[in-house]
Design a protein around this motif. Structure first.
Motif, PDB file in Angstrom:
ATOM      1  N   ASP A  13      33.884  31.408  56.048  1.00  0.00           N
ATOM      2  CA  ASP A  13      34.853  30.524  56.712  1.00  0.00           C
ATOM      3  C   ASP A  13      35.753  29.838  55.686  1.00  0.00           C
ATOM      4  OD1 ASP A  13      33.913  31.150  59.246  1.00  0.00           O
ATOM      5  OD2 ASP A  13      32.638  29.377  59.394  1.00  0.00           O
ATOM      6  N   ASP A  14      35.164  29.397  54.578  1.00  0.00           N
ATOM      7  CA  ASP A  14      35.964  28.762  53.521  1.00  0.00           C
ATOM      8  C   ASP A  14      36.977  29.740  52.941  1.00  0.00           C
ATOM      9  OD1 ASP A  14      34.564  26.389  53.793  1.00  0.00           O
ATOM     10  OD2 ASP A  14      33.263  26.745  52.053  1.00  0.00           O
ATOM     11  N   LEU A  15      36.560  30.977  52.706  1.00  0.00           N
ATOM     12  CA  LEU A  15      37.484  31.951  52.131  1.00  0.00           C
ATOM     13  C   LEU A  15      38.599  32.298  53.106  1.00  0.00           C
ATOM     14  CD1 LEU A  15      38.300  33.628  49.740  1.00  0.00           C
ATOM     15  CD2 LEU A  15      36.754  35.424  50.518  1.00  0.00           C
ATOM     16  N   ALA A  65      33.357  48.772  40.024  1.00  0.00           N
ATOM     17  CA  ALA A  65      33.888  50.016  39.450  1.00  0.00           C
ATOM     18  C   ALA A  65      35.388  49.882  39.160  1.00  0.00           C
ATOM     19  CB  ALA A  65      33.633  51.186  40.397  1.00  0.00           C
ATOM     20  N   MET A  66      36.106  49.216  40.040  1.00  0.00           N
ATOM     21  CA  MET A  66      37.539  48.992  39.780  1.00  0.00           C
ATOM     22  C   MET A  66      37.734  48.123  38.542  1.00  0.00           C
ATOM     23  SD  MET A  66      39.420  48.529  43.447  1.00  0.00           S
ATOM     24  CE  MET A  66      41.029  48.542  42.661  1.00  0.00           C
ATOM     25  N   ILE A  67      36.881  47.124  38.379  1.00  0.00           N
ATOM     26  CA  ILE A  67      36.958  46.254  37.204  1.00  0.00           C
ATOM     27  C   ILE A  67      36.715  47.087  35.946  1.00  0.00           C
ATOM     28  CG2 ILE A  67      35.850  44.338  35.987  1.00  0.00           C
ATOM     29  CD1 ILE A  67      35.252  43.169  38.850  1.00  0.00           C
ATOM     30  N   ALA A  68      35.676  47.922  35.965  1.00  0.00           N
ATOM     31  CA  ALA A  68      35.333  48.736  34.804  1.00  0.00           C
ATOM     32  C   ALA A  68      36.436  49.727  34.450  1.00  0.00           C
ATOM     33  CB  ALA A  68      34.025  49.477  35.053  1.00  0.00           C
ATOM     34  N   GLU A  69      37.249  50.111  35.426  1.00  0.00           N
ATOM     35  CA  GLU A  69      38.365  51.032  35.191  1.00  0.00           C
ATOM     36  C   GLU A  69      39.677  50.288  34.924  1.00  0.00           C
ATOM     37  OE1 GLU A  69      38.360  53.570  38.604  1.00  0.00           O
ATOM     38  OE2 GLU A  69      36.438  54.467  38.079  1.00  0.00           O
ATOM     39  N   ASN A  70      39.593  48.977  34.762  1.00  0.00           N
ATOM     40  CA  ASN A  70      40.761  48.119  34.517  1.00  0.00           C
ATOM     41  C   ASN A  70      41.791  48.211  35.643  1.00  0.00           C
ATOM     42  OD1 ASN A  70      41.918  46.117  32.892  1.00  0.00           O
ATOM     43  ND2 ASN A  70      43.312  47.584  31.954  1.00  0.00           N
ATOM     44  N   LYS A  71      41.301  48.315  36.871  1.00  0.00           N
ATOM     45  CA  LYS A  71      42.178  48.409  38.037  1.00  0.00           C
ATOM     46  C   LYS A  71      42.113  47.157  38.910  1.00  0.00           C
ATOM     47  CE  LYS A  71      42.011  53.418  38.220  1.00  0.00           C
ATOM     48  NZ  LYS A  71      41.571  54.583  38.978  1.00  0.00           N
ATOM     49  N   MET A  72      41.417  46.128  38.444  1.00  0.00           N
ATOM     50  CA  MET A  72      41.341  44.872  39.185  1.00  0.00           C
ATOM     51  C   MET A  72      41.845  43.763  38.272  1.00  0.00           C
ATOM     52  SD  MET A  72      40.677  43.610  42.116  1.00  0.00           S
ATOM     53  CE  MET A  72      39.864  45.010  42.867  1.00  0.00           C
ATOM     54  N   ASP A  73      42.666  42.869  38.812  1.00  0.00           N
ATOM     55  CA  ASP A  73      43.280  41.823  38.001  1.00  0.00           C
ATOM     56  C   ASP A  73      42.691  40.439  38.230  1.00  0.00           C
ATOM     57  OD1 ASP A  73      45.387  43.492  36.788  1.00  0.00           O
ATOM     58  OD2 ASP A  73      46.079  43.678  38.859  1.00  0.00           O
ATOM     59  N   LEU A  74      42.105  40.223  39.386  1.00  0.00           N
ATOM     60  CA  LEU A  74      41.621  38.893  39.746  1.00  0.00           C
ATOM     61  C   LEU A  74      40.546  39.049  40.816  1.00  0.00           C
ATOM     62  CD1 LEU A  74      42.078  35.746  39.698  1.00  0.00           C
ATOM     63  CD2 LEU A  74      43.832  36.121  41.414  1.00  0.00           C
ATOM     64  N   VAL A  75      39.458  38.299  40.687  1.00  0.00           N
ATOM     65  CA  VAL A  75      38.381  38.340  41.679  1.00  0.00           C
ATOM     66  C   VAL A  75      38.139  36.927  42.192  1.00  0.00           C
ATOM     67  CG1 VAL A  75      35.947  38.861  42.100  1.00  0.00           C
ATOM     68  CG2 VAL A  75      37.295  40.341  40.584  1.00  0.00           C
ATOM     69  N   ALA A 110      37.835  25.434  44.324  1.00  0.00           N
ATOM     70  CA  ALA A 110      38.600  24.676  43.335  1.00  0.00           C
ATOM     71  C   ALA A 110      39.162  25.607  42.254  1.00  0.00           C
ATOM     72  CB  ALA A 110      37.720  23.591  42.703  1.00  0.00           C
ATOM     73  N   THR A 111      38.333  26.485  41.730  1.00  0.00           N
ATOM     74  CA  THR A 111      38.788  27.413  40.698  1.00  0.00           C
ATOM     75  C   THR A 111      39.762  28.431  41.275  1.00  0.00           C
ATOM     76  OG1 THR A 111      36.666  27.151  39.595  1.00  0.00           O
ATOM     77  CG2 THR A 111      38.029  28.999  38.892  1.00  0.00           C
ATOM     78  N   ALA A 112      39.508  28.891  42.488  1.00  0.00           N
ATOM     79  CA  ALA A 112      40.421  29.846  43.125  1.00  0.00           C
ATOM     80  C   ALA A 112      41.812  29.237  43.289  1.00  0.00           C
ATOM     81  CB  ALA A 112      39.860  30.278  44.478  1.00  0.00           C
ATOM     82  N   GLU A 113      41.862  27.972  43.641  1.00  0.00           N
ATOM     83  CA  GLU A 113      43.161  27.311  43.804  1.00  0.00           C
ATOM     84  C   GLU A 113      43.911  27.240  42.478  1.00  0.00           C
ATOM     85  OE1 GLU A 113      45.071  23.831  46.395  1.00  0.00           O
ATOM     86  OE2 GLU A 113      43.180  23.289  45.412  1.00  0.00           O
TER      87      GLU A 113
END
Length: 138
Positions: A13-15, A65-75, A110-113
């Motif tokens: 719900d928060d997300l 797997a996307m992170i390991a392939e450098n295909k993700m920029d932000l989580v 807080a960090t996401a913001e």
């Protein structure tokens, strides 16, 4: 930028509320999520997400797997620190991959913001530099 969304059950719900608040920023990016989280976000916003399996069924690992392939920029991963998760090793592995590959990771609102405020100001150009460097090395 490629942005992933994950949320434990008690944080979904928060997300959803967070993505509603930042829909204007997010709509110009490519969005990914674990299954139920993505479904909930798409139900409440006009955002389109590529949905992987639910976290316990491997969705965390698919994003990893996307992170390991450098295909993700932000989580953005809204974790529930008060409830034990049966797939805790997968969660730890995902967080470790973000650290290994220098992928910004928010585990709370807080960090996401802060991260999305920086994204809105264009402060993630360094991700493009890293991607280009990796392309040239391979």
């Amino acid at each position: 930028m490629n942005i992933a969304f994950i949320a434990h059950d008690k944080k979904k719900d928060d997300l959803v509320r967070f993505t509603i608040a930042y829909e204007g920023v997010l709509k110009s990016h490519t969005l990914y999520s674990t299954g139920t989280t993505g479904f909930r976000i798409m139900e409440e916003t006009s955002l389109n997400l590529h949905r992987y399996k639910s976290g316990p069924l491997g969705g965390d690992q698919q994003i990893g797997a996307m992170i390991a392939e450098n295909k993700m920029d932000l989580v953005i991963f809204f974790k529930d620190p008060l409830t034990a998760q049966p797939h805790e090793p997968d969660i730890s592995a995902l967080i470790r991959l973000c650290d290994v590959y220098s992928i910004p990771l928010a585990t709370n609102m807080a960090t996401a913001e802060v991260l999305l405020s920086g994204l809105k100001r264009g402060e993630f150009k360094w991700r493009e530099i890293l991607k280009e460097k990796n392309r040239n090395e391979n």
